[in-house]
Each structure stands twice: as structure tokens, then as C-alpha cells.
Enzyme design. Structure first.
Site, PDB file in Angstrom:
ATOM      1  N   SER A  33      55.675 -20.322 -90.721  1.00 41.55           N
ATOM      2  CA  SER A  33      54.466 -20.854 -90.073  1.00 41.55           C
ATOM      3  C   SER A  33      53.329 -19.838 -90.109  1.00 41.55           C
ATOM      4  O   SER A  33      52.191 -20.179 -90.428  1.00 41.55           O
ATOM      5  CB  SER A  33      54.767 -21.296 -88.642  1.00 41.55           C
ATOM      6  OG  SER A  33      55.227 -20.221 -87.852  1.00 41.55           O
ATOM      7  N   GLY A  44      61.577 -22.534 -91.161  1.00 39.70           N
ATOM      8  CA  GLY A  44      62.359 -22.573 -89.931  1.00 39.70           C
ATOM      9  C   GLY A  44      63.523 -21.595 -89.917  1.00 39.70           C
ATOM     10  O   GLY A  44      64.429 -21.718 -89.102  1.00 39.70           O
ATOM     11  N   GLY A 101      63.371 -18.413 -89.179  1.00 39.52           N
ATOM     12  CA  GLY A 101      63.067 -17.217 -88.387  1.00 39.52           C
ATOM     13  C   GLY A 101      62.317 -16.178 -89.197  1.00 39.52           C
ATOM     14  O   GLY A 101      62.199 -15.023 -88.798  1.00 39.52           O
ATOM     15  N   LEU A 102      61.804 -16.565 -90.374  1.00 35.01           N
ATOM     16  CA  LEU A 102      61.104 -15.609 -91.237  1.00 35.01           C
ATOM     17  C   LEU A 102      59.603 -15.909 -91.283  1.00 35.01           C
ATOM     18  O   LEU A 102      58.893 -15.428 -92.146  1.00 35.01           O
ATOM     19  CB  LEU A 102      61.723 -15.633 -92.642  1.00 35.01           C
ATOM     20  CG  LEU A 102      63.234 -15.335 -92.648  1.00 35.01           C
ATOM     21  CD1 LEU A 102      63.814 -15.523 -94.051  1.00 35.01           C
ATOM     22  CD2 LEU A 102      63.514 -13.923 -92.153  1.00 35.01           C
ATOM     23  N   SER A 103      59.158 -16.700 -90.320  1.00 34.56           N
ATOM     24  CA  SER A 103      57.724 -16.951 -90.118  1.00 34.56           C
ATOM     25  C   SER A 103      57.050 -17.684 -91.259  1.00 34.56           C
ATOM     26  O   SER A 103      55.984 -17.291 -91.725  1.00 34.56           O
ATOM     27  CB  SER A 103      56.969 -15.648 -89.837  1.00 34.56           C
ATOM     28  OG  SER A 103      57.245 -15.238 -88.556  1.00 34.56           O
ATOM     29  N   ASP A 111      54.234 -12.302 -85.552  1.00 34.11           N
ATOM     30  CA  ASP A 111      54.378 -12.907 -86.882  1.00 34.11           C
ATOM     31  C   ASP A 111      53.070 -12.834 -87.671  1.00 34.11           C
ATOM     32  O   ASP A 111      53.043 -12.464 -88.846  1.00 34.11           O
ATOM     33  CB  ASP A 111      54.771 -14.388 -86.754  1.00 34.11           C
ATOM     34  CG  ASP A 111      56.022 -14.580 -85.929  1.00 34.11           C
ATOM     35  OD1 ASP A 111      56.675 -13.574 -85.605  1.00 34.11           O
ATOM     36  OD2 ASP A 111      56.333 -15.742 -85.604  1.00 34.11           O
TER      37      ASP A 111
HETATM   38  P1  ADP Z   1      59.477 -20.289 -88.969  1.00 32.70           P
HETATM   39  O1  ADP Z   1      58.068 -19.838 -88.787  1.00 32.70           O
HETATM   40  O2  ADP Z   1      60.458 -19.365 -88.382  1.00 32.70           O
HETATM   41  O3  ADP Z   1      59.799 -20.593 -90.396  1.00 32.70           O
HETATM   42  P2  ADP Z   1      58.522 -22.439 -87.370  1.00 32.70           P
HETATM   43  O4  ADP Z   1      59.204 -23.550 -86.673  1.00 32.70           O
HETATM   44  O5  ADP Z   1      57.657 -21.526 -86.609  1.00 32.70           O
HETATM   45  O6  ADP Z   1      59.644 -21.639 -88.169  1.00 32.70           O
HETATM   46  O7  ADP Z   1      57.611 -23.025 -88.525  1.00 32.70           O
HETATM   47  C1  ADP Z   1      58.125 -23.981 -89.414  1.00 32.70           C
HETATM   48  C2  ADP Z   1      57.080 -25.062 -89.631  1.00 32.70           C
HETATM   49  O8  ADP Z   1      56.030 -24.548 -90.478  1.00 32.70           O
HETATM   50  C3  ADP Z   1      57.603 -26.255 -90.355  1.00 32.70           C
HETATM   51  O9  ADP Z   1      58.186 -27.182 -89.462  1.00 32.70           O
HETATM   52  C4  ADP Z   1      56.354 -26.818 -91.004  1.00 32.70           C
HETATM   53  O10 ADP Z   1      55.598 -27.562 -90.073  1.00 32.70           O
HETATM   54  C5  ADP Z   1      55.561 -25.580 -91.328  1.00 32.70           C
HETATM   55  N1  ADP Z   1      55.776 -25.157 -92.719  1.00 32.70           N
HETATM   56  C6  ADP Z   1      56.254 -23.974 -93.137  1.00 32.70           C
HETATM   57  N2  ADP Z   1      56.296 -23.911 -94.495  1.00 32.70           N
HETATM   58  C7  ADP Z   1      55.833 -25.094 -94.938  1.00 32.70           C
HETATM   59  C8  ADP Z   1      55.626 -25.682 -96.236  1.00 32.70           C
HETATM   60  N3  ADP Z   1      55.932 -25.017 -97.356  1.00 32.70           N
HETATM   61  N4  ADP Z   1      55.113 -26.931 -96.302  1.00 32.70           N
HETATM   62  C9  ADP Z   1      54.826 -27.630 -95.192  1.00 32.70           C
HETATM   63  N5  ADP Z   1      55.012 -27.131 -93.958  1.00 32.70           N
HETATM   64  C10 ADP Z   1      55.501 -25.893 -93.806  1.00 32.70           C
HETATM   65 MG    MG Z   2      57.102 -19.592 -86.925  1.00 32.70          MG
END
Ligand code: ADP
Ligand code: MG
Length: 430
Positions: free
Chosen positions: A154, A148, A150-152, A208
Site C-alpha cells: 500500500s 497484503g 506485510g511488505l507495504s 511504511d
Molecule cells: P500491505 O501494505 O502490507 O501489502 P495493506 O492491506 O496495507 O497490505 O495494503 C494492501 C492493499 O493495497 C490491497 O488490498 C490493495 O487495495 C492495494 N494494492 C497493493 N498493491 C496493489 C496492486 N498491485 N494493484 C491494486 N491494488 C494494490
Molecule cells: Mg500497508
């Protein structure tokens, strides 16, 4: 005197990337513990940071991301049935079990919860996109991409999943990180975006996922978000004695998702009023006239003017930066100053016209600039997340310290820092 902590209150904290060996070891150990058998392999995909070209992707413009050394690692084993079992350190006690024949988009009975949507969603999307059927699988996830921020993080989950599924299902679309099949990866990007949009319900553009799958080490990725075409732009920061410092503000403003949607809606409205499909079709030369038309269009004219001005000027700044980085000359002197000016102008436009920064981002950027950064800007969607600063390699610590001090003065929580070395795209490690 207290001996409780070895670090002074103003020591910046850096989030290190796991080495490939550490990533393999962590994901494999988790897989063994959860599933008590050997994985077929360990795959990874990186997070990304966008150098310039913000909020341009859904307007059909250009972006310029790099892949981070910070990665999501996934140990995965193909199954013969349609079951998906998932585990990540955050949910170690439970193994989530899903059925590929039952899952479906968000808001339908097959809706998939939390992070599972990004992983199972990729398998679902590959089938929706005509690349299936894919088999079920067991997967253990271990990521060091800040969540979360902003570094992707997801897109890193989706990228790791898609290269793993590509290989265990013999789709033949990914190639390796060293010899990627870029046309194949472009198709895989589509499925990752679909997973994020439809299964996770996050209306993001494709920047992303493209970065995570299509960047190259030592390069930034010039991404034409309309055509999907990419070009590798050399970016040897270390060779130029420079570093790209990422400042993770750790701020996430609760209205961020709604604001993102309203920015997209404003861009669509402006495009429709101007009679174009996407704002990328408005050239810098045509901008003054376009802004006059928007201004006169109604109550929200002033807002549409600002949003459109950001998008059109940001696309031009991205073109200008790509041209500078591609001229074959060393990144130093006047050229370095020009690069910095473009980064600064991008932030100022996002702050004043797109209105998607926040106090934490603005303070980080101002402090970095005052401490000697050549340029600094927010990166990613905004309203929190991360900023970047282009600095001399030997000034990283000093700039980070200045940001920490500014945060302390403002009463913000401490930020975290990353060293954004342009790194390899998604691939297999073991
Ligand atoms: P960003 O992509 O900028 O980090 P997002 O809100 O798009 O933020 O994505 C974050 C989401 O991705 C988290 O809420 C979770 O659902 C999932 N996620 C990312 N990394 C992990 C991880 N290591 N384990 C479980 N879920 C993850
Ligand atoms: Mg994301």
C-alpha cells in the site's frame, strides 16, 4: 511417475523483483492499452521490510526499515482537468474514473473504493496539506510487491503516486532517488499517511511511507517516528556474505485489523495512566516502576504491562542494533551473533508480550533459527504477513527449504520467499 511439475514439493518459491526495465515495460504497455497515448513518465516506489522496531512507530519510538527491490511501478500522464483515471492488472477490464473535486475521506459521500483510495487519496491529501492544486491524471499501475504480505504494497502505491505527482505538478519536493530532497520527502510522507489513514481508512503509523520515500540503497533507515528525523545506517549484507531472507507466510488472520487497533488503544491507555504523551517517554530505567503502576491500575493491568514492556524494550533493542551497525566494524563473529540475539529477542517479545504473532509466523521463525539463521523475527504488524531471517548468503536456499518442510509438517499452505537487498527509495525510471 508424474511429469506435471518440475519442482519438488519442498522446493522454496522465490518472488523475484522486476528489473527497472521490466517495470517500465510492464507499466508502459498497460498504459498504452488502457489510454492509447504516451505517459509523461514511469515512476516507482518500493515496498519495505522492517529490520527491527516493531509497533514502535505510533508510540513515538524508533524503527529500522529497508526498502525492497520489489516495487510498484506507475506510468502516469498529467491531465489538464480534474479527472483521475486508474488501471491496474487486477482490474484491467475496467478503468476507474474519479473526480478530484468529488472525492473525500472514507465514510463520506466522496469515499473512494478499494485500491483507488491509495492513489487518488494521495492527490486529495496533497491538496488538503496545502500543496495543491494538483491536476488530474491517467495512471497505470504494475506492482511486484506482494499484496497484503506485510511488505507495504500500500505504501508503495502511495509512494509511486506522490513522486509522480510531485514531478508533473512541479512541486519540487521529491528530488531524485539518487539525490533525494529529504526534507521535501518528509512532507510528502505526511500526505501519503493522510491518504492511507483518511481515504483508505487504515490507521497505520508513518513507518511504511517513510521507508518507501526516505531509505537509501545499501542502508537501513533509522527512523525517529516522533520527530520524523532519519539517519542512514550502513547495511551492506552482501559485502558481509549475508542475506536477509523474507518469508511471506501468506497468512492473513481476519481479526488483524481489530487487533491492531486494540494494541494501539492499549498503548495510549498505558501512556495516559503513566502521565506521558507517548510510551517512548518511558526509559528502560523507569520501566520497572512504570510496570508496577500499570499492574495496579485496574482489570486490564496485566495486559497493559505486557504491551508497555514490549514497546519500551523494543525501542531499546532498536537503539542497540543501530549502535552495533554503526560501529564501523565488519558484520561478523560476536557482533553478528549480537545482532541475531536482538532480532530473536524482538520476536520473542512480540510473541509473548505484544501477542501479535500467529502459528505461521512462529513456525517460520523457529524453523529458520533451527536451520542456522543468526536471528529471525516477524516483521510488520503481525497476525500473518512476513518474517525475516538473517542468514549466510549461501544458506538462503537451505533455510528456505527448512521453512517449507516445517510448513508441510504443520499442514500450512506453502510460504513464499524474497531476498531483501537494501534498495533505493521512490523515484523516476523513464
Ligand atoms: P500491505 O501494505 O502490507 O501489502 P495493506 O492491506 O496495507 O497490505 O495494503 C494492501 C492493499 O493495497 C490491497 O488490498 C490493495 O487495495 C492495494 N494494492 C497493493 N498493491 C496493489 C496492486 N498491485 N494493484 C491494486 N491494488 C494494490
Ligand atoms: Mg500497508
Amino acid at each position: 511417475m508424474s511429469y506435471e511439475s518440475t519442482s519438488a514439493p519442498h522446493d522454496p518459491v522465490f518472488s523475484p523483483a522486476l528489473s527497472p526495465d521490466e517495470g517500465v515495460a510492464a507499466a508502459t504497455a498497460l498504459f498504452h492499452e488502457a489510454f492509447d497515448c504516451e505517459p509523461d513518465g514511469v515512476w516507482y516506489a518500493p515496498g519495505r521490510v522492517n529490520v527491527i522496531g516493531e509497533h514502535t512507530d505510533y508510540n513515538g519510538g524508533l524503527a529500522l526499515p529497508i526498502a525492497l527491490p520489489h516495487r510498484a511501478h506507475m506510468a502516469l500522464r498529467r491531465r489538464e482537468d480534474r479527472t483521475i483515471r486508474l488501471v491496474s492488472p487486477q482490474t484491467r477490464e475496467t478503468i476507474d474514473v474519479l473526480d478530484l473535486d468529488q472525492i473525500g475521506p472514507k465514510g463520506t459521500p466522496g469515499e473512494v473504493r478499494h485500491w483507488n483510495a491509495y492513489v487518488a487519496g494521495v492527490a486529495w491529501a496533497l491538496e488538503q496539506d496545502g500543496l495543491g492544486p494538483v491536476s488530474g491524471f491517467d495512471a497505470a499501475l504494475y506492482s511486484c510487491v506482494p499484496l497484503g504480505g506485510g511488505l507495504s504494497s500500500s505504501a508503495a502505491l502511495e509512494g509511486a503516486t506522490v513522486v509522480a505527482l510531485d514531478e508533473v505538478n512541479a512541486l519540487g519536493l521529491a528530488g531524485s532517488a539518487e539525490e533525494p530532497n529529504d526534507a521535501g520527502r518528509e512532507r510528502l510522507v505526511t500526505s501519503c499517511v493522510r491518504a492511507e489513514n483518511e481515504m483508505a481508512g487504515a490507521p497505520t503509523g508513518g513507518m511504511d511511507q517513510s521507508a518507501s520515500l526516505r531509505c537509501q540503497a545499501g542502508h537501513a533507515l533509522e527512523l525517529d517516528c516522533r520527530s520524523g528525523q532519519v539517519r542512514q545506517v550502513p547495511l551492506d549484507l552482501a559485502g558481509a556474505g549475508l542475506a536477509l531472507l523474507v518469508i511471506d507466510t501468506k497468512a492473513k488472520h481476519s481479526h488483524a485489523d481489530g487487533q491492531y487497533g486494540s494494541r494501539r488503544a492499549a498503548c495510549e491507555k498505558a501512556a495516559s495512566l503513566l502521565g506521558v504523551d507517548l510510551l517512548v517517554e518511558v526509559s528502560p530505567e523507569a520501566l520497572p516502576q512504570a510496570l508496577e503502576r500499570l499492574e495496579a491500575s485496574g482489570e486490564d493491568g496485566a495486559e497493559l504491562v505486557k504491551r508497555t514492556r514490549h514497546v519500551v524494550t523494543e525501542i531499546q533493542r532498536t537503539k542497540d542494533l543501530v549502535a552495533l551497525l554503526s560501529d564501523g566494524q565488519a558484520l561478523a563473529g560476536d557482533k553478528l551473533a549480537e545482532v541475531g540475539t536482538l532480532l530473536n529477542a524482538s520476536h520473542d517479545s512480540l510473541r509473548d508480550d505484544y501477542e501479535c504473532t500467529c502459528p505461521e509466523l512462529d513456525v517460520a521463525v523457529d524453523a529458520a533459527r533451527a536451520a542456522g539463521a543468526y536471528g529471525a523475527r516477524m516483521t510488520g504488524g503481525g497476525f500473518g504477513g512476513s518474517a525475516i531471517a538473517l542468514v549466510d548468503a549461501d544458506a538462503v536456499e537451505q533455510v528456505a527449504r527448512a521453512v517449507v518442510q516445517a510448513y508441510a509438517r504443520e499442514g500450512f499452505g506453502a510460504p513464499a520467499f524474497l531476498d531483501a537487498v537494501p534498495s533505493a527509495p521512490a523515484g523516476r525510471l523513464a
